[in-house]
Design an enzyme around this catalytic site. Structure first.
Site, short mmCIF file in Angstrom:
data_model
loop_
_atom_site.label_atom_id
_atom_site.label_comp_id
_atom_site.label_asym_id
_atom_site.label_seq_id
_atom_site.Cartn_x
_atom_site.Cartn_y
_atom_site.Cartn_z
N LYS A 202 -46.21 3.67 -52.67
CA LYS A 202 -47.65 4.36 -52.66
C LYS A 202 -48.28 3.36 -53.96
CE LYS A 202 -50.82 7.97 -52.80
NZ LYS A 202 -51.39 9.31 -52.50
N LYS A 256 -48.74 1.87 -48.51
CA LYS A 256 -49.81 2.44 -48.63
C LYS A 256 -50.48 1.66 -49.86
CE LYS A 256 -52.46 6.66 -49.22
NZ LYS A 256 -52.52 7.88 -49.81
#
Ligand code: PBG
Length: 336
Positions: A202, A256
Site C-alpha cells: 500500500k 493499492k
C-alpha cells in the site's frame, strides 16, 4: 526491405484481429463478475442514501437501505463486498476504542447482512483510521505512530470482526507484524477459516483523497502516512512487504492504488505467484468518472478497459467502485 518485415506476408498480425469471433477466440484475458469486489460506504441513521460529492455515483447507505443495494449487486453476480464506515466525529478518539466495539457500524452491518445473505462474502478493513480523531491508521502519541501498541488494538478489532461474521479481514494499516498478530489470534480463537487479504503493498498516495471524505476522515489527518505506507518510487520494497505478509499468514495480497501501480501488480504476481488483488481506489474512480461525466471518455468502454487491464497485469480480482456498473456491462455483453 527492413529486417522487421522479413516474415511478411507469412506473418500478418491483423489476421487475428479481423472479426469479433476470431478476436474473442484468441483473447488472453477476460473480465468476469466474480473478479469484482464492491466497496460500500455505510452510515448511521435510517432511510438514508447519501451522495458523496467527490465520488459521484457512490453513496453512503444507512443499514435499512443497505440490503436493497446488496440485492442489486447479487443480481449481477457480485458476491463479495467490502464495508467501510462513515464515523461521526463524536465516535472518534485518539485511543480508537470504537474500532473494537462489537456494536459498531461495520459489525452490526455484517451481522445484519449475514442474517439475510449468509453466502455473501464480507470483507472488513482492519485499520484504525475511521475511528481515530487523528485520522491515522495507527495510534499517534507525541507525533509518532506507535507500531506495537497499534498491533494490540488491531488484534482486538480483527477478532470482533471475525466474531461478527466477516469472511475476509483486510489489514490496511501497514504496521509491521500486523498479519502475524491477526493470524495467530484467529487461530487461537477458533477462526481458522477466516481469510486475510492484506493490503500488502500500500503506497503513500494522493489518490485516497475522496475515500477520506467518504469515511469522514478528511481534514483530520495530522501530517501524512509516509512513515507507514510505501514511497511511490519503490518497487523492491513493495515486493519485500508482500513477501512478509505472505510469510505471516496472508491468504491473498493486494496492491493499492491500482492503475498507477500496474507494474507492481505484475511483478508481485510473477515473482510470488499468490492470489493477487488490486484496489482501484477512490481517486482513480473520481478521475475516470469525472471524465465520463464530462463526456470526454466513453463510459462503458472505459470502465471495462480499465478493469480488464488489471487482469492482464496479473490480478485475480479487483476492488472497484465501478463494480455494479461493470457487472451490468459484463452481463449485457455475455447475452449478445
Ligand atoms: C484506510 C484505508 C484507505 C483506503 C482503504 N482503507 C485510505 C488511507 O489509507 O488513507 C483507501 C481506499 C480508496 O481510496 O478508495 N486504512
Amino acid at each position: 526491405m527492413s529486417i522487421f518485415l522479413k516474415d511478411f506476408p507469412i506473418r500478418r498480425g491483423r489476421r487475428l484481429r479481423q472479426n469479433q469471433v476470431i478476436r474473442s477466440l484468441v483473447k488472453e484475458n477476460n473480465l468476469n463478475c466474480n473478479d469484482l469486489i464492491a466497496p460500500i460506504f455505510i452510515r448511521e441513521g435510517t432511510e438514508i442514501i447519501e451522495a458523496i460529492p467527490s465520488l459521484p455515483g457512490v453513496n453512503r447507505y444507512s443499514l435499512d437501505r443497505l440490503l436493497e443495494y446488496i440485492e442489486l449487486l447479487l443480481k449481477f453476480d457480485i458476491r463479495t463486498i467490502a464495508l467501510f464506515p462513515y464515523t461521526p466525529i463524536g465516535k472518534k478518539s485518539s485511543s480508537c476504542e470504537e474500532a473494537w466495539n462489537p456494536d459498531n457500524l461495520v459489525n452490526k452491518a455484517t451481522r445484519l447482512i449475514k442474517s439475510s445473505y449468509p453466502e455473501l462474502v464480507i470483507m472488513l478493513d482492519v485499520a484504525l483510521d475511521p475511528y481515530n480523531s487523528d485520522g491515522h491508521d495507527g495510534l499517534l502519541v507525541e507525533n509518532k505512530i506507535l507500531n506495537d501498541e497499534t498491533l494490540i488494538a488491531l488484534e482486538k478489532q480483527a477478532l470482533i470482526q471475525a466474531e461478527s461474521g466477516a469472511d475476509i479481514l483486510g489489514p490496511s494499516d501497514m504496521m509491521d507484524g500486523r498479519v502475524a498478530v491477526i493470524r495467530k489470534s484467529l487461530e487461537k480463537n477458533g477462526f481458522k477459516d477466516v481469510l486475510i487479504m492484506s493490503y500488502a503493498a500500500k503506497f503513500a498516495s494522493s489518490y485516497y483523497g475522496p475515500f477520506r471524505e467518504a469515511v469522514g476522515a478528511k481534514g483530520l489527518l495530522n501530517g501524512d502516512k509516509k512513515t507507514y505506507q510505501i514511497d511511490s518510487s519503490n518497487l523492491e520494497e513493495a515486493i519485500r512487504e508482500v513477501r512478509e505478509d505472505i510469510s505471516e499468514g496472508a491468504d491473498m495480497v493486494m496492491v493499492k492504488p491500482g492503475m498507477p501501480y500496474l507494474d507492481v501488480i505484475s511483478e508481485v504476481k510473477k515473482r510470488l505467484q499468490f492470489p493477487t488483488f488490486a484496489y482501484q481506489v477512490s481517486g482513480e474512480y473520481a478521475m475516470i468518472k469525472g471524465a465520463i461525466d464530462n463526456g470526454w471518455l466513453d463510459r462503458d468502454k472505459t470502465i471495462l478497459e480499465t478493469l480488464l487491464c488489471f487482469k492482464r497485469a496479473g490480478c485475480d480480482g479487483i476492488l472497484t467502485y465501478f463494480a455494479l456498473e461493470a457487472g451490468k456491462l459484463i452481463k449485457k455483453d455475455n447475452t449478445h
